[in-house]
Design a protein around this motif. Structure first.
Motif, PDB file in Angstrom:
ATOM      1  N   ARG A   1       0.822  -1.212   0.000  1.00 17.67           N
ATOM      2  CA  ARG A   1       0.000   0.000   0.000  1.00 17.67           C
ATOM      3  C   ARG A   1       0.853   1.257   0.000  1.00 17.67           C
ATOM      4  N   LEU A   2       1.926   1.272   0.810  1.00 20.58           N
ATOM      5  CA  LEU A   2       2.794   2.446   0.868  1.00 20.58           C
ATOM      6  C   LEU A   2       3.381   2.739  -0.509  1.00 20.58           C
ATOM      7  N   GLY A   3       3.821   1.704  -1.190  1.00 20.37           N
ATOM      8  CA  GLY A   3       4.396   1.890  -2.517  1.00 20.37           C
ATOM      9  C   GLY A   3       3.389   2.443  -3.511  1.00 20.37           C
ATOM     10  N   ARG A   4       2.193   1.912  -3.483  1.00 19.92           N
ATOM     11  CA  ARG A   4       1.157   2.406  -4.412  1.00 19.92           C
ATOM     12  C   ARG A   4       0.805   3.849  -4.116  1.00 19.92           C
ATOM     13  N   GLN A   5       0.713   4.204  -2.835  1.00 18.08           N
ATOM     14  CA  GLN A   5       0.392   5.587  -2.467  1.00 18.08           C
ATOM     15  C   GLN A   5       1.485   6.541  -2.951  1.00 18.08           C
ATOM     16  N   ALA A   6       2.746   6.173  -2.709  1.00 21.93           N
ATOM     17  CA  ALA A   6       3.852   7.042  -3.120  1.00 21.93           C
ATOM     18  C   ALA A   6       3.922   7.155  -4.635  1.00 21.93           C
ATOM     19  N   PHE A   7       3.710   6.049  -5.321  1.00 17.66           N
ATOM     20  CA  PHE A   7       3.765   6.018  -6.786  1.00 17.66           C
ATOM     21  C   PHE A   7       2.736   6.974  -7.391  1.00 17.66           C
ATOM     22  N   TRP A   8       1.498   6.875  -6.912  1.00 14.40           N
ATOM     23  CA  TRP A   8       0.436   7.698  -7.492  1.00 14.40           C
ATOM     24  C   TRP A   8       0.486   9.139  -6.996  1.00 14.40           C
ATOM     25  N   THR A   9       0.988   9.353  -5.773  1.00 16.83           N
ATOM     26  CA  THR A   9       1.148  10.729  -5.297  1.00 16.83           C
ATOM     27  C   THR A   9       2.124  11.491  -6.178  1.00 16.83           C
ATOM     28  N   LYS A  10       3.226  10.857  -6.527  1.00 17.06           N
ATOM     29  CA  LYS A  10       4.227  11.508  -7.373  1.00 17.06           C
ATOM     30  C   LYS A  10       3.643  11.875  -8.730  1.00 17.06           C
ATOM     31  N   ARG A  11       2.805  10.999  -9.266  1.00 16.69           N
ATOM     32  CA  ARG A  11       2.281  11.226 -10.603  1.00 16.69           C
ATOM     33  C   ARG A  11       1.066  12.140 -10.651  1.00 16.69           C
ATOM     34  N   LEU A  12       0.231  12.073  -9.627  1.00 16.64           N
ATOM     35  CA  LEU A  12      -1.031  12.807  -9.683  1.00 16.64           C
ATOM     36  C   LEU A  12      -1.063  14.038  -8.780  1.00 16.64           C
ATOM     37  N   VAL A  13      -0.256  14.018  -7.715  1.00 13.90           N
ATOM     38  CA  VAL A  13      -0.256  15.140  -6.771  1.00 13.90           C
ATOM     39  C   VAL A  13       1.196  15.556  -6.560  1.00 13.90           C
ATOM     40  N   ARG A  14       1.823  16.048  -7.615  1.00 15.74           N
ATOM     41  CA  ARG A  14       3.259  16.324  -7.570  1.00 15.74           C
ATOM     42  C   ARG A  14       3.653  17.328  -6.467  1.00 15.74           C
ATOM     43  N   PRO A  15       2.889  18.385  -6.216  1.00 17.45           N
ATOM     44  CA  PRO A  15       3.284  19.299  -5.126  1.00 17.45           C
ATOM     45  C   PRO A  15       3.398  18.599  -3.772  1.00 17.45           C
ATOM     46  N   ALA A  16       2.472  17.675  -3.498  1.00 16.58           N
ATOM     47  CA  ALA A  16       2.525  16.949  -2.226  1.00 16.58           C
ATOM     48  C   ALA A  16       3.763  16.054  -2.171  1.00 16.58           C
ATOM     49  N   TYR A  17       4.096  15.445  -3.280  1.00 11.77           N
ATOM     50  CA  TYR A  17       5.300  14.613  -3.349  1.00 11.77           C
ATOM     51  C   TYR A  17       6.550  15.463  -3.145  1.00 11.77           C
ATOM     52  N   ASN A  18       6.612  16.625  -3.807  1.00 14.78           N
ATOM     53  CA  ASN A  18       7.770  17.511  -3.662  1.00 14.78           C
ATOM     54  C   ASN A  18       7.941  17.967  -2.216  1.00 14.78           C
ATOM     55  N   ALA A  19       6.822  18.298  -1.579  1.00 14.83           N
ATOM     56  CA  ALA A  19       6.884  18.751  -0.182  1.00 14.83           C
ATOM     57  C   ALA A  19       7.412  17.642   0.720  1.00 14.83           C
ATOM     58  N   MET A  20       6.952  16.411   0.478  1.00 17.13           N
ATOM     59  CA  MET A  20       7.399  15.271   1.286  1.00 17.13           C
ATOM     60  C   MET A  20       8.896  15.025   1.099  1.00 17.13           C
ATOM     61  N   ALA A  21       9.365  15.054  -0.141  1.00 16.12           N
ATOM     62  CA  ALA A  21      10.773  14.804  -0.423  1.00 16.12           C
ATOM     63  C   ALA A  21      11.650  15.942   0.092  1.00 16.12           C
ATOM     64  N   THR A  22      11.173  17.169  -0.012  1.00 20.68           N
ATOM     65  CA  THR A  22      11.921  18.321   0.490  1.00 20.68           C
ATOM     66  C   THR A  22      12.093  18.231   2.003  1.00 20.68           C
ATOM     67  N   LYS A  23      11.039  17.840   2.687  1.00 17.21           N
ATOM     68  CA  LYS A  23      11.097  17.681   4.143  1.00 17.21           C
ATOM     69  C   LYS A  23      12.105  16.604   4.524  1.00 17.21           C
ATOM     70  N   ALA A  24      12.137  15.526   3.766  1.00 16.96           N
ATOM     71  CA  ALA A  24      13.089  14.459   4.043  1.00 16.96           C
ATOM     72  C   ALA A  24      14.525  14.935   3.847  1.00 16.96           C
ATOM     73  N   GLY A  25      14.747  15.753   2.809  1.00 19.24           N
ATOM     74  CA  GLY A  25      16.084  16.295   2.567  1.00 19.24           C
ATOM     75  C   GLY A  25      16.527  17.227   3.683  1.00 19.24           C
TER      76      GLY A  25
END
Length: 281
Positions: free
Chosen positions: A247-271
């Protein structure tokens, strides 16, 4: 008639359904490879486990063949091809599963660590595909299964060499899926998130902080290798091009493709978190 042509002409027909398939699995003596080997044997498949040990490891399940094969050695790959031709008359499923774990920030991880992970995790897969594609074309059937990682699709900070290698496996698999389809050859890429396995034992880079993080993620993961293997086999049966296992993989996969700002925010926070941890920010 040449020996090569003789074997091709006498080969049993390739199978495209579970049970009775001829399967070669690299890195098959432990982790996901072992789980896949065990599950395939349970379905009635013939399995060749290949791994680095000179003699057959005790972990290899009864009923499987064993052969030493270093995915960095073309000579070893040629021996694997000769084995399945001579013993089975062909192959139905090639599982390029062998790999090592690595983690490191770009200014900490050494070039030698980069060379090691690319040679094993990416070029090891390339060598397997190159070695067995001519056989699959002769058969006009076959299935290549390449184990990548969610890291091949989702590229978090502190794992540039691993991400690059696994992204390369994803790209290779997609390319070959289109390239080999005219011969009836299927290609799948497996992209699991972290699951419990012995992959952490291959960690040996310079960035010990990142490796400690990877160790925790692997050993504390909720899914087992057996659970992942069951999902992978179902994906192979359905000829899925990309096999996501959790489930985690599917959520991350589709978040990156469909909700790119949310993905960018998550990755930026991790950095930012990684920078604070290293004391550079």
């Amino acid at each position: 008639m040449s020996r090569r042509a003789e074997l091709a002409n006498s080969s049993p027909p390739a199978r495209d359904t579970p049970g009775g398939r001829r399967v070669l699995i690299t890195g098959g003596a432990s982790g996901l490879g072992l789980a896949l080997a065990t599950a395939c044997l349970g379905r009635g498949d013939r399995v060749l486990v290949v791994d680095l040990a000179e003699t057959r490891p005790s972990s290899v399940p009864e009923g499987a063949d064993y052969l030493r094969l270093d995915v960095r050695s073309q000579q070893d790959w040629d021996a694997g091809l000769a084995h399945v031709r001579d013993r089975w008359g062909g192959l139905d499923v090639l599982v390029n599963n062998a790999g090592v774990a690595t983690g490191g920030r770009i200014d900490v991880e050494s070039i030698s660590d980069w060379e090691r992970v690319l040679d094993i995790n990416l070029l090891g897969v390339v060598r397997g595909c190159q070695t067995f594609t001519p056989l699959f074309k002769e058969q006009r059937a076959g299935h290549i299964v390449n184990t990548a990682s969610l890291a091949g699709l989702i590229h978090g900070p502190g794992m540039s060499s691993y991400n690059a290698a696994k992204a390369g496996v994803v790209a290779l698999s997609e390319t070959l899926g289109f390239e080999l389809a005219p011969w009836g050859i299927h290609v799948s890429v497996v992209c699991p998130a972290f699951f419990r396995t012995n992959l952490h034992e291959s960690l040996q880079g310079k960035d010990t902080a990142m490796e400690e993080t990877a160790l925790k993620l692997i050993t504390r993961a909720s899914m087992s290798a057996d659970e992942v293997a069951e999902i992978v086999l179902k994906g192979i049966d359905r000829h899925k091009r990309v096999i996501l296992t959790d489930r985690l993989g599917r959520q991350a996969f589709w978040t990156k493709r469909l909700v790119r700002p949310a993905y960018n925010a998550m990755a930026t926070k991790a950095g930012q978190k990684l920078a604070r941890k290293s004391g550079n920010a």
